[in-house]
Design a protein around this motif. Structure first.
Motif, mmCIF file in Angstrom:
data_model
loop_
_atom_site.group_PDB
_atom_site.id
_atom_site.type_symbol
_atom_site.label_atom_id
_atom_site.label_comp_id
_atom_site.label_asym_id
_atom_site.label_seq_id
_atom_site.Cartn_x
_atom_site.Cartn_y
_atom_site.Cartn_z
ATOM 1 N N HIS A 82 8.372 -1.573 -7.065
ATOM 2 C CA HIS A 82 8.636 -2.751 -5.867
ATOM 3 C C HIS A 82 10.092 -3.285 -6.148
ATOM 4 O O HIS A 82 10.676 -3.261 -7.085
ATOM 5 C CB HIS A 82 7.850 -3.876 -5.721
ATOM 6 C CG HIS A 82 6.320 -3.267 -5.520
ATOM 7 N ND1 HIS A 82 5.993 -2.951 -4.091
ATOM 8 C CD2 HIS A 82 5.127 -3.226 -6.023
ATOM 9 C CE1 HIS A 82 4.772 -2.666 -4.152
ATOM 10 N NE2 HIS A 82 4.126 -2.623 -5.269
ATOM 11 N N ARG B 200 -1.574 3.677 -3.711
ATOM 12 C CA ARG B 200 -0.992 2.298 -2.919
ATOM 13 C C ARG B 200 0.396 2.502 -2.955
ATOM 14 O O ARG B 200 0.965 3.159 -3.786
ATOM 15 C CB ARG B 200 -1.362 1.060 -3.648
ATOM 16 C CG ARG B 200 -2.752 0.562 -3.371
ATOM 17 C CD ARG B 200 -3.165 -0.731 -4.217
ATOM 18 N NE ARG B 200 -2.864 0.139 -5.656
ATOM 19 C CZ ARG B 200 -3.856 0.387 -6.427
ATOM 20 N NH1 ARG B 200 -5.181 0.339 -5.999
ATOM 21 N NH2 ARG B 200 -3.763 0.721 -7.622
ATOM 22 N N GLN B 201 1.244 1.893 -1.893
ATOM 23 C CA GLN B 201 2.434 1.752 -1.981
ATOM 24 C C GLN B 201 3.181 1.413 -3.271
ATOM 25 O O GLN B 201 2.769 0.544 -3.680
ATOM 26 C CB GLN B 201 3.193 0.824 -0.763
ATOM 27 C CG GLN B 201 4.506 1.131 -0.667
ATOM 28 C CD GLN B 201 5.155 0.250 0.651
ATOM 29 O OE1 GLN B 201 4.164 0.002 1.292
ATOM 30 N NE2 GLN B 201 6.600 -0.128 0.471
ATOM 31 N N SER B 202 4.000 2.303 -3.805
ATOM 32 C CA SER B 202 4.935 1.992 -4.859
ATOM 33 C C SER B 202 3.954 2.182 -6.197
ATOM 34 O O SER B 202 4.290 1.910 -7.237
ATOM 35 C CB SER B 202 5.700 0.734 -4.867
ATOM 36 O OG SER B 202 6.818 0.812 -4.062
ATOM 37 N N ASP B 203 2.852 2.665 -5.928
ATOM 38 C CA ASP B 203 2.032 2.719 -7.222
ATOM 39 C C ASP B 203 2.574 4.261 -8.069
ATOM 40 O O ASP B 203 3.303 4.802 -7.312
ATOM 41 C CB ASP B 203 0.570 2.838 -6.975
ATOM 42 C CG ASP B 203 -0.448 2.207 -7.991
ATOM 43 O OD1 ASP B 203 -0.122 2.519 -9.136
ATOM 44 O OD2 ASP B 203 -1.521 1.733 -7.720
ATOM 45 N N VAL C 77 6.758 -5.561 6.037
ATOM 46 C CA VAL C 77 5.518 -5.344 5.133
ATOM 47 C C VAL C 77 6.156 -4.716 3.644
ATOM 48 O O VAL C 77 5.616 -4.917 2.560
ATOM 49 C CB VAL C 77 5.054 -4.187 6.052
ATOM 50 C CG1 VAL C 77 3.796 -3.293 5.086
ATOM 51 C CG2 VAL C 77 4.218 -4.659 7.250
ATOM 52 N N ASN C 78 7.174 -3.961 3.735
ATOM 53 C CA ASN C 78 7.619 -3.602 2.425
ATOM 54 C C ASN C 78 8.195 -4.436 1.504
ATOM 55 O O ASN C 78 7.718 -4.284 0.336
ATOM 56 C CB ASN C 78 8.979 -2.595 2.783
ATOM 57 C CG ASN C 78 9.402 -2.137 1.708
ATOM 58 O OD1 ASN C 78 8.801 -1.463 0.883
ATOM 59 N ND2 ASN C 78 10.978 -1.962 1.602
ATOM 60 N N SER D 183 4.972 -6.262 0.110
ATOM 61 C CA SER D 183 3.960 -5.196 -0.562
ATOM 62 C C SER D 183 4.310 -5.457 -1.941
ATOM 63 O O SER D 183 3.402 -5.146 -2.636
ATOM 64 C CB SER D 183 4.261 -3.846 -0.004
ATOM 65 O OG SER D 183 5.562 -3.308 -0.933
ATOM 66 N N ILE E 127 0.590 -9.735 -4.089
ATOM 67 C CA ILE E 127 -0.670 -9.313 -3.573
ATOM 68 C C ILE E 127 -1.294 -10.887 -3.295
ATOM 69 O O ILE E 127 -1.211 -11.997 -3.777
ATOM 70 C CB ILE E 127 -1.629 -9.113 -5.137
ATOM 71 C CG1 ILE E 127 -1.413 -7.508 -5.407
ATOM 72 C CG2 ILE E 127 -3.185 -9.213 -4.538
ATOM 73 C CD1 ILE E 127 -1.789 -6.901 -6.421
ATOM 74 N N THR F 281 -6.309 -11.744 1.276
ATOM 75 C CA THR F 281 -6.018 -10.554 2.215
ATOM 76 C C THR F 281 -5.536 -11.156 3.530
ATOM 77 O O THR F 281 -5.841 -10.719 4.431
ATOM 78 C CB THR F 281 -7.125 -9.623 2.498
ATOM 79 O OG1 THR F 281 -8.079 -10.361 3.231
ATOM 80 C CG2 THR F 281 -7.707 -9.122 1.136
ATOM 81 N N TYR G 38 -2.914 -11.121 4.888
ATOM 82 C CA TYR G 38 -1.629 -10.143 5.096
ATOM 83 C C TYR G 38 -0.855 -10.317 6.738
ATOM 84 O O TYR G 38 0.062 -10.671 6.781
ATOM 85 C CB TYR G 38 -1.471 -8.886 4.626
ATOM 86 C CG TYR G 38 -1.987 -8.723 3.193
ATOM 87 C CD1 TYR G 38 -0.474 -8.880 2.249
ATOM 88 C CD2 TYR G 38 -2.875 -7.969 2.598
ATOM 89 C CE1 TYR G 38 -0.886 -8.794 1.057
ATOM 90 C CE2 TYR G 38 -3.082 -7.920 1.337
ATOM 91 C CZ TYR G 38 -2.188 -8.438 0.398
ATOM 92 O OH TYR G 38 -2.410 -8.099 -0.846
#
Lengths: 294, 168
Positions: free
Chosen positions: A101, A188-191, B126-127, B130, B133, B137, B139
């Protein structure tokens, strides 16, 4: 989640860093985005960290001799936001947003990712796909190792003990109509990538392929170029059928990793599909260059 | 080992072991407990601080590595004691926090995003988040909060205060 005690030194030059590495159980830290989790989990217990991040000679991005040379401790975001990288090594610019990330890329270094040699890592995949080189510094000498000879296995490289990655050289392709694409699948994104594919193509004025480089990673223990498929595509117009035919069977003989995250069959299929998409997207991007100028 | 740090515009000198993370140094030695300790290995983003204006994981660097950078923690975001920054206020208004554990990291990530991209798309937001965490939840509301903050900052006629030391 606390590392074992260790010493910390911050050499001011490459020579000093090589000298510091002579001490037993010393390890290099640059960005630390992989090393520090390893330390926190006590999977690594070094006696000494040699911090090379502030050695001025090791950072920076410049173009020379047909390549863009990126200093080992250049932060990944510095490469990501670099105009020179975007213009001359667009494949790397495409791949960098997939690396961790943004907060990781602010600390993580381009050379660190290469020296770490994680099979899922994007920067090594781009370096191998473009047939780049890794320049390493030992105490008294500098030498260049071709990327495909550099990565030996998961987290294993040809760096001799006590040597430092100095810079990476990403070849710049001549040609007006170049297209690139990078695709990756992760949970997942960026995993970590389960499979990834990179492609760069160069087209002539009639849309025929002059040069083509295809690499897959994530699925394989080391980044792997699909040279046979790339050669088959030269001279074609890279239609979807051409690409499908060239890739047919190309990955069947490639060693695929086995672990708990995905089956080898899945990884093989995913790598094949991503390679197909990457070449098609690179082709479309290269074709746009002509349309943009017409 | 001695480390000379610049935290929220103030020069401080701390005596730390090399293995002390910037996170532990901020919390235990400097008393800045707004930076939260979550996973302590770079996954969750609760410990996010700004380093020269860019978000980083404070658990993924050692205090001895942090000299020479302008470090900004959540404590420095509000314009004055008892007040909230525009981003913080937007989080309250849209119910962008529930348990609050991820919030300091989310706020700093949002502050950095909005300085780099004043008019972010939903995908940009969102990016950016991301990397952090939220175990509640929440978000949806967090994305809403960042979008609202962007709108308010665009309409604000007060010049944006940059964090201390961020000369960019």
């Amino acid at each position: 989640m606390k590392p074992v005690p260790f010493d910390y030194v911050r050499p001011q030059s490459i020579a000093e860093a090589c000298a510091a590495l002579a001490r037993e159980d010393s390890v290099i830290i640059a960005g630390g985005q992989t090393l520090i989790p390893m330390l926190a989990m006590r999977l690594a217990r070094p006696a000494c960290l040699v911090d090379i991040a502030r050695i001025a000679d090791l950072a920076g991005i410049r173009e020379e001799d047909g390549a863009v040379a990126i200093g080992a401790t250049t932060r990944q975001t510095d490469a990501e936001y670099s105009d020179l990288v975007a213009r001359r090594v667009p494949l790397l610019a495409k791949a960098l947003p997939f690396v961790g990330h943004a907060p990781i890329r602010h600390r993580g270094t381009v050379g660190g990712s290469v020296a770490n040699a994680d099979p899922a890592a994007e920067i090594p995949l781009v370096l191998v796909t473009l047939a780049g080189t890794v320049v390493i510094r030992e105490a008294a000498r500098t030498r260049a190792i071709a990327a495909h000879d550099f990565f030996l296995g998961p987290m294993m490289t040809a760096i001799p003990t006590g040597a430092i990655v100095n810079e990476l050289r990403f070849p710049v392709w001549a040609g007006e109509r170049i297209g690139v694409a990078f695709h990756e699948i992760s949970t997942r994104q960026s995993d970590f990538a389960l499979a990834a594919a990179a492609a760069q193509v160069s087209l002539d004025a009639d849309g025929r392929c002059l040069a083509c480089a295809i690499g897959i990673g994530g699925a394989t223990p080391v980044p792997t170029r699909l040279d046979g498929a790339a050669e088959d595509l030269i001279g074609s117009t890279l239609t979807d059928d051409d690409v499908r035919a060239a890739l047919a069977g190309a990955i069947d003989t490639v060693e695929i990793m086995v672990d708990t995250h995905a089956s080898p069959d899945y990884r093989r299929r995913a790598a094949n599909t991503l390679a197909l998409r990457a070449i098609a997207e690179a082709r479309d991007a290269a074709q746009q260059v002509r349309q943009g100028r017409a | 080992m001695k480390a000379d740090l610049n935290v929220n515009g103030k020069a401080v000198s701390v005596e730390v072991e090399p293995r002390t993370t910037l996170l532990d140094c901020l919390r235990d030695q400097l008393g800045l407990t707004g930076t939260h300790a979550g996973c302590e290995h770079g996954i969750c983003g609760a410990c996010t601080v700004l380093l020269d204006g860019e978000p980083v994981r404070s658990c993924l660097m050692f205090a001895v590595q942090a000299d020479g950078y302008a470090i900004t923690t959540i404590e420095a975001v509000a314009p004055a004691p008892g007040e909230l920054s525009i981003v913080q206020d937007a989080f309250c208004e849209t119910h962008g926090l529930q348990c609050g554990y991820c919030t300091p990291g989310m706020i700093l990530t949002a502050e950095a995003l909005l300085r780099r991209i004043p008019d972010p798309t939903r995908a940009d937001i969102v990016n950016a988040i991301s990397a952090n965490i939220c175990r509640c939840t929440g978000y949806g509301q967090i994305v809403e909060a960042v979008a609202l903050a962007a709108k308010r900052l665009a309409g604000s006629n007060v010049p944006r205060a940059l964090p201390p030391g961020d000369g960019a």
